[in-house]
Enzyme design. Structure first.
Site, PDB file in Angstrom:
ATOM      1  NE  ARG A 183      -8.112  -3.113  -1.985  1.00  0.00           N
ATOM      2  CZ  ARG A 183      -6.987  -3.003  -1.268  1.00  0.00           C
ATOM      3  NH1 ARG A 183      -6.027  -2.194  -1.666  1.00  0.00           N
ATOM      4  NH2 ARG A 183      -6.812  -3.717  -0.180  1.00  0.00           N
ATOM      5  CG  HIS A 197      -1.848  -3.745  -5.086  1.00  0.00           C
ATOM      6  ND1 HIS A 197      -3.182  -4.068  -5.182  1.00  0.00           N
ATOM      7  CD2 HIS A 197      -1.672  -3.360  -3.794  1.00  0.00           C
ATOM      8  CE1 HIS A 197      -3.776  -3.880  -4.015  1.00  0.00           C
ATOM      9  NE2 HIS A 197      -2.881  -3.454  -3.152  1.00  0.00           N
TER      10      HIS A 197
END
Ligand code: NDP
Ligand code: OXD
Length: 320
Positions: free
Chosen positions: A235, A283
């Site tokens: 993350r 991502h």
């Protein structure tokens, strides 16, 4: 499930992802189940028993009086556990071979890119330069995986198969064949043997900001690769982006691959975009594919309705 049993309806609420493919797959595989759609077709909230979500808006789930289970449509659950009003029902996350293989592909791709100096050769190609650099064998290079969970273990196995010296760090330090394992209190030793650091941690209160200058300075720089590398697909809030830039500047890091960022999309003004030693992906390390994952979620719902235990439950106290 009997047709028209409206009390067992599913709510689909995804933001930042295309909803259509999830909806189509749910309708195809669960034709008799009522499907409620956020934000435009929520319908009667008391009928919703299951919420299949990705980054739902705060407050949406707490307004469902008969909710039984929340399914995160990704592996990470930081998008849920950060909601202080999250209903006290079980949270299930995705563990699926499709998602796992995608992440392993990404990790292996980035490790090999740094190991085989691909960016350097690409730069040379642009200048039509034919120049060979020494190439260490994989067995001379220490790869360290921070977060040796479902995804980290699979990547570790494939990297081992390629010959890398693989180590893993996890909260409990649990062991793994052919992989040297470490607990958080042994972090200095883990970093000192690691030239390529792969981060596959969940974002929790304990891990936020863990990738800082101090941690990066602990990496091994004088190994076979002659520098240290960072790959983060966990993350964005695990990393302090200014510290990564500082580490590149002072040559603590020789190269970086980032798939996740504190702000996504990464703002155009970020200096990371054009840094010559940074590789950016948006991502996509392991995307959630409805084609593979809807069946996984529906199987869990069937199990739950048969009174069987749910798999892949999230520990709310730990936050992952
Ligand atoms: P798991 O829950 O299976 O594994 C998490 C690992 O992190 C475990 O080994 C756990 O330790 C370890 N851990 C947790 N807290 C700490 C801590 N404080 N210190 C050290 N280790 C810690 O998760 P997954 O492997 O399935 O997924 C990992 C993350 O990958 C997700 O949370 C998500 O953020 C990210 N992800 C990113 C994607 C992308 O496309 N970029 C796609 C999918 C996931 P222990 O084993 O002891 O419990
Ligand atoms: C996930 C993700 O957590 O895609 O699955 O980030």
């Amino acid at each position: 499930m009997p047709p028209n049993d409206r009390s067992r309806a599913i709510l689909l609420a995804v933001s930042g992802w295309e909803r259509a493919a999830w909806e189509a797959k749910l309708r195809a595989l669960a034709p008799h189940r009522d499907l409620h759609l956020w934000p435009d077709r929520i319908g009667a909230r008391p009928q919703i028993a299951y919420a299949c979500v990705w980054k739902p808006p705060t407050g949406l789930l707490s307004a469902l009086p008969n909710l039984k289970v929340i399914f995160s449509l990704g592996a990470g659950v930081d998008h849920l556990v950060s909601d202080p009003d999250l209903p006290r029902v079980p949270i299930v996350r995705i563990v699926d071979p499709d998602l796992t293989s995608r992440m392993t592909e990404y990790v292996v791709l980035q490790v090999l890119m740094h190991h085989r100096r691909l960016r350097l050769y690409q730069d040379q190609q642009a200048e039509r330069v034919w120049r060979e650099y020494p190439q260490p064998a994989a067995g001379e290079v220490g790869v360290g995986i921070m977060g040796l969970g479902v995804l980290g273990r699979d990547a570790a196995q494939v990297l081992r198969r390629l010959g890398f010296r693989v180590a893993g760090l996890s909260r409990t330090g649990s062991s793994m064949a052919d992989v040297e394992t470490f607990r958080p209190d042994q972090r200095a030793a883990f970093l000192a043997r690691t030239e390529i650091l792969v981060c596959l941690l969940p974002l929790t209160a304990e891990t936020r900001g863990i990738i800082c200058l101090r941690l990066l300075r602990g990496l091994k720089r004088d190994g076979a690769l002659g520098g240290a590398y960072l790959i983060n697909a966990g993350r964005g809030d695990l990393q302090i982006e200014a510290d990564i830039l500082a580490a590149l500047q002072e040559e603590t890091l020789a190269g970086v691959s980032l798939d996740v960022f504190a702000t996504e999309p990464l703002p155009p003004e970020s200096p990371l975009w054009l840094h010559p030693k940074v590789t950016i992906t948006p991502h996509v390390a392991a995307v959630s594919d409805p084609g593979a994952l809807v069946a996984n979620v529906l199987q869990q719902i069937e199990r739950f309705e048969q009174g069987l235990p749910l798999n892949n439950l999230v520990n709310r106290r730990l936050g992952y």
